[in-house]
Design a protein around this motif. Structure first.
Motif, PDB file in Angstrom:
ATOM      1  N   UNK A 141       0.740  -1.090   0.013  1.00  0.00           N
ATOM      2  CA  UNK A 141      -0.100   0.053   0.007  1.00  0.00           C
ATOM      3  C   UNK A 141       0.863   1.355   0.043  1.00  0.00           C
ATOM      4  N   UNK A 142       1.790   1.268   0.628  1.00  0.00           N
ATOM      5  CA  UNK A 142       2.791   2.487   0.759  1.00  0.00           C
ATOM      6  C   UNK A 142       4.108   1.924   0.782  1.00  0.00           C
ATOM      7  N   UNK A 144       7.425   1.812   2.642  1.00  0.00           N
ATOM      8  CA  UNK A 144       7.791   2.564   3.611  1.00  0.00           C
ATOM      9  C   UNK A 144       9.507   2.669   3.544  1.00  0.00           C
ATOM     10  N   UNK A 147      11.934   8.312   0.279  1.00  0.00           N
ATOM     11  CA  UNK A 147      12.460   8.249  -0.968  1.00  0.00           C
ATOM     12  C   UNK A 147      12.249   9.667  -1.632  1.00  0.00           C
ATOM     13  N   UNK A 150       9.546   9.695  -4.436  1.00  0.00           N
ATOM     14  CA  UNK A 150       7.959   8.904  -4.202  1.00  0.00           C
ATOM     15  C   UNK A 150       6.988   9.227  -5.043  1.00  0.00           C
ATOM     16  N   UNK A 152       3.110   8.815  -4.645  1.00  0.00           N
ATOM     17  CA  UNK A 152       1.917   8.451  -3.758  1.00  0.00           C
ATOM     18  C   UNK A 152       0.879   7.496  -4.635  1.00  0.00           C
ATOM     19  N   UNK A 153       0.017   6.949  -4.036  1.00  0.00           N
ATOM     20  CA  UNK A 153      -1.014   6.238  -4.373  1.00  0.00           C
ATOM     21  C   UNK A 153      -2.014   7.120  -5.126  1.00  0.00           C
ATOM     22  N   UNK A 154      -2.317   8.486  -4.573  1.00  0.00           N
ATOM     23  CA  UNK A 154      -3.061   9.588  -5.349  1.00  0.00           C
ATOM     24  C   UNK A 154      -2.391   9.929  -6.760  1.00  0.00           C
ATOM     25  N   UNK A 155      -1.029  10.218  -6.571  1.00  0.00           N
ATOM     26  CA  UNK A 155      -0.314  10.559  -7.740  1.00  0.00           C
ATOM     27  C   UNK A 155      -0.492   9.528  -8.846  1.00  0.00           C
TER      28      UNK A 155
ATOM     29  N   UNK B 236      -4.783  -2.981   0.451  1.00  0.00           N
ATOM     30  CA  UNK B 236      -3.410  -3.196   0.900  1.00  0.00           C
ATOM     31  C   UNK B 236      -3.240  -3.379   2.371  1.00  0.00           C
ATOM     32  N   UNK B 238      -1.401  -1.234   4.147  1.00  0.00           N
ATOM     33  CA  UNK B 238      -1.572   0.235   4.714  1.00  0.00           C
ATOM     34  C   UNK B 238      -2.130   1.000   3.713  1.00  0.00           C
ATOM     35  N   UNK B 242      -5.633   8.725   0.808  1.00  0.00           N
ATOM     36  CA  UNK B 242      -6.758   9.170  -0.314  1.00  0.00           C
ATOM     37  C   UNK B 242      -7.534   7.699  -0.553  1.00  0.00           C
ATOM     38  N   UNK B 353      11.791  14.336   1.954  1.00  0.00           N
ATOM     39  CA  UNK B 353      11.505  13.582   0.322  1.00  0.00           C
ATOM     40  C   UNK B 353      11.384  14.864  -0.298  1.00  0.00           C
ATOM     41  N   UNK B 462       7.752   4.230   9.910  1.00  0.00           N
ATOM     42  CA  UNK B 462       7.731   3.842   8.591  1.00  0.00           C
ATOM     43  C   UNK B 462       8.754   4.450   7.666  1.00  0.00           C
TER      44      UNK B 462
END
Lengths: 601, 601
Positions: A141-142, A144, A147, A150, A152-155, B236, B238, B242, B353, B462
């Motif tokens: 999901x993410x 860890x 980075x 990075x 993100x999921x939304x991006x 997922x 985690x 969003x 980041x 994390x």
């Protein structure tokens, strides 16, 4: 007593192990005849993808031998074993099994009678190296850690939305964003196959929302679950149309499907080993280049509107049931509904509730079964609270159903419908007294066979039959000869005054609906969709053995049809997704005996 | 070997049955002392609603006797029995039990040592006559039949939306539409309690969406399920912020919650046996008159921003962590983050980041535990794929956790955190080498106790800790004495140039956050929310025995607090909903020993 149960269990287990050992031995030795000899004279092996890369039923030793000769070397099946204790009842041993092939892992259900296989179902569960990220393999999901790059999921989702269909082409284009397209989309995403769903309505679920207000699902909730995300424990038995609409919309979102609403598919043309598809996305024309094209247009294909003389003269409202706006403007008006199956009954009841004067014109016999009876006697062993409480899972229920050979399914259903006929004798009597012409299918095998054979010709009674029985909805029997300015005229001279005529006159085959997109030639080449070739009304022979064109390779490379009710769509979306994934990954998919096309509509 | 297991099981079963028989006998005879004698000297009985209409832990025979003397006649408990085979391990017999009371049906968990009760948990499952419409009692969904007065589901929901809060007052008003308010709303709807949720953000899930982009849940999925509708198998581990936002939004819709976004609660005043609450709904002032008021404002209460001298001089950006917009504008800038707990770490990592120059100012020690280690050693027996595969259900896991007495929970956690300390010795060593000041809670009992006692003081690592350990995020130790135009000055003279200062300096108690709504007097009357009275930092004594003010009657009639992490919110929303339902139905709810208020913040 206990010892007898144990003995039975023990006998079932050893008989099964003996059979599986012999079967595996024959397979390993590539001895098709030896394997075939393990099957009874009357026997059926249904394979879903694992051996045949098709959905195929073969019959008897000869069928088994032929299938194996064609597939054994490529499939290299190993590890046939039971996955739980076999059971025995009335001389039939039932065993849940598993096995492996070169490309994947499979499971299935075996029935033995007298030491020989009566039915065998083998299905592909997963492709090696492409196991779904689910349960213990679910994604993290993410990332860890820390980075600088990075995303993100939304991006990531936002990027996908801007790219897919524009700068990045989907592997699979699914035309039709109803529950079928949505379920398949979820399966494909799970398998990492880039897929895009295009739907002409604006929002997922709209095809339900836009229907008349009293509509609800006729199938009970335990039958209707979508893949991965079952309806919760507090979901009603019968989903009202707007509630199922909301669920589909939510599902589309949380399953992260790429879904273009307000998108009409204009054309699809074969090019190389893919397609060039032109869509209109909210006014913008976009060209897509998927490798695979899946039509999920709905079991209801092209609306069938008979060419009755005088239609152009009629001054009232007239439309096919699929275009019926609902009853609200017809209070006090005369409504004539041509047809006597599901849509006709639903629409008649809705019109009556809104205060219209309603006449149903029955042109041919209809199979009516009460919703309660269907639930209790038809479905409840597999799909009910009781079944769940007894340990039945949706997958097991689906698999048990899939393991029943189409060739003999009617024989298994006849007793069920005899029981229903008896249970509701009074109900049927009253209907017939009112003049309604009933049937139970041509061989008395009832609703599900009618559904499989022709997708029509029945009504699951949720209330309209009472109106017919008591005369609140008037009944006329016969064929329509013409319309006048304000009447429907039947062949016996009956004249029915009408302000509204609804043609609840059914649908054609999905391939003809698709001809607008793929062209007439390709629609004809693909052939009729649905039906078994039973030789019954609207399901001409020869015997197909499986549903025509559904969820499996068609005569047109790269063209697929998906659909079915919620249960079939749930189950078969998995196997269609695996076939599409295999092709994307370049895994060899030699198809055993792709079905011939005998009918174009 | 098998026989020994059977013998053990059999011994456990008879010991349990013996105890339950004696217990029931004493209860029936209204003999509190006889019942008390069945408890060990060191023992704990935790009751959630079923006996006490409270959430209460009593200790030892004296505590048991007192509880029973106060409640036996009203509760009239019967039918104490096991619901599955008891098990024995290391001298402790564990038994799942069930029972009935005058008003309801309950269940629980019993632990016996040496024939006496060590821990007993009793919880109310349902109220007689008000059982939830779930599973085999799920609603039909549609009225089968034909009715001229049909109101469809969609019409019913639309009507509810126009009426509730306007012409029809909700029984319960929930202030706060995060996951807590949402979970409680679902429970109340299931119980037929008209409830309205008001949330100042526009959409459900916004409180997550609006956070900095790299944020995800720190608790793994198996811990996080909402009531009725668990996350699916492909969710997922985690949830990115969003994605959880989308789930909450969807959940609110399909659970049919009455949810007003863009609604700020201005005031709530007691009137008669209810409340007069003024809200601003997207600019429109509306007066609501609920009988019950639930504050679900979030475990993070009023942001705590220290009054450092020179704040007004500082020319850069400065804000509390709760108002941090994210790192995007701070690339190349100097960021100083005051604080070293969860928010501080997350924000420091996000800033790093994004390319900021980051310094963390640690003012007091922090308990750090790595996410993996917490999952593997802290949660996995109860909340993991492994647990699920072994037959653990979410409800059982929640119940097992709830059955561990707060008084001794730390002793049970100390070994877990010792193991974590050992497992991650290298990690902790590197952190300390970098100058970070670590703790494991004041008694080495680790994260969950810190969470229960003070809701702060820790970081679930994390990824940020690596940045601290390797110096990418700089560390400063000490107290802030002042800010200058462009620096943060520490008590040892260190001057930290800053373009941005983030006060990751925590939150006050939820009741003080609520004072804006209910007024200072009532906030003080209700008292501090959260914490156990352990006498550790930020959790002053005396010992409360339970979390202050959570999910149970408070000093203010009709005022309730709901919240907690996803797991606690899931579990306790059920019991809070039952208490509210009982009051709505006029079921007597004599509260045993409502907690005293010892602290106002």
């Amino acid at each position: 007593m206990t010892q007898s149960v144990d003995q039975k269990a023990s006998a079932a287990a050893s008989a099964t192990n003996e059979w599986l050992t012999a079967f595996q031995k024959a397979l390993t030795a590539r001895d098709a005849d030896a394997a075939a000899a393990l099957f009874a004279d009357e026997s059926y092996w249904r394979d879903i993808v694992s051996f045949t890369w098709n959905i195929t039923t073969v019959e008897g030793g000869a069928g088994v031998a032929d299938l194996l000769r064609a597939t054994l070397d490529d499939v290299d099946p190993v590890g046939f074993r039971v996955t739980e204790e076999p059971t025995e009842e009335d001389g039939v041993i039932t065993a849940w099994i598993a096995f492996e092939t070169k490309a994947g892992r499979g499971s299935g259900l075996l029935r033995l009678v007298g030491g020989k296989a009566f039915t065998l179902l083998t299905t592909l569960d997963e492709l090696k190296g492409h196991e779904e990220p689910i349960n213990d393999r679910r994604p993290n999901g993410v990332r860890h850690g820390a980075f600088r790059d990075r995303v993100t999921w939304a991006e990531s989702r936002a990027r996908e939305a801007t790219e897919l269909g524009y700068t990045v082409q989907p592997e699979v284009l699914i035309v039709g964003g109803g529950q079928g397209g949505i379920a398949l989309g979820a399966r494909l995403r799970q398998l990492g196959v880039p897929a895009l769903i295009v739907e002409r309505n604006e929002r997922p679920g709209d095809s339900w929302r836009k229907r008349y207000k009293s509509l609800a699902l006729h199938d009970p909730v335990w039958y209707d679950h979508l893949p991965y995300l079952p309806f919760p424990a507090n979901w009603p038995v019968f989903s009202p149309k707007d509630k199922i609409g909301d669920w589909l919309e939510m599902y589309t979102k949380v399953m992260e499907l790429n879904y273009w609403g307000s998108t009409a598919c204009k054309s699809a043309v074969r090019e190389g080993d893919g397609w060039v598809v032109v869509v209109d996305r909210a006014g913008e024309e976009i060209t897509l280049r998927p490798r695979q094209l899946v039509l999920a247009l709905g079991a209801s294909g092209l609306p069938n509107v008979p060419e009755f003389p005088g239609r152009e003269k009629f001054r009232g409202d007239q439309h096919h049931s699929s275009a019926h706006p609902g009853p609200d403007k017809y209070k006090g008006k005369k409504a004539v509904v041509i047809g006597s199956n599901n849509s006709a009954h639903d629409i008649c009841a809705a019109l009556w509730e809104a205060g219209a004067d309603v006449t149903m014109v029955q042109r041919s016999s209809t199979h009516v079964v009460r919703s309660d009876s269907l639930m209790d006697l038809g479905l409840s062993d597999l799909y009910s609270e009781r079944a769940v409480a007894a340990g039945m899972t949706t997958f097991k229920a689906d698999t048990i159903f899939a393991s029943l050979p189409f060739r003999i399914l009617h024989t298994l259903q006849i007793p069920v419908y005899n029981a229903i006929r008896e249970r509701d004798a009074e109900f049927y009597h009253r209907l017939e007294q009112a003049g309604f012409v009933l049937d139970f299918g041509e061989d008395d095998s009832g609703l599900f066979l009618k559904y499989l054979r022709r997708g029509s010709g029945y009504y699951i009674d949720v209330g309209a039959s009472e109106l017919v029985a008591n005369g609140d909805v008037k009944l006329a029997e016969g064929q329509v000869v013409e319309l006048t300015e304000d009447e429907v005229v039947l062949d016996d001279g009956t004249r029915l005054p009408a302000d509204l005529v609804v043609y609840a006159t059914g649908y054609g085959s999905m391939n003809q609906l698709a001809s607008d997109i793929i062209g007439q030639d390709m629609a004809d080449k693909a052939g009729k969709v649905w039906g078994l070739g039973s030789g019954t009304t609207k399901d001409p022979g020869p015997w197909e053995g499986e549903l025509r064109n559904m969820w499996k390779p068609t005569a047109q490379e790269g063209l697929w049809f998906h659909g079915g009710n919620l249960a079939l769509s749930r189950y078969y979306s998995h196997y269609l997704a695996l076939q599409l994934k295999a092709r994307m990954e370049g895994i060899p998919t030699p198809v055993y005996k792709r079905a011939e096309v005998y009918h174009t509509e």
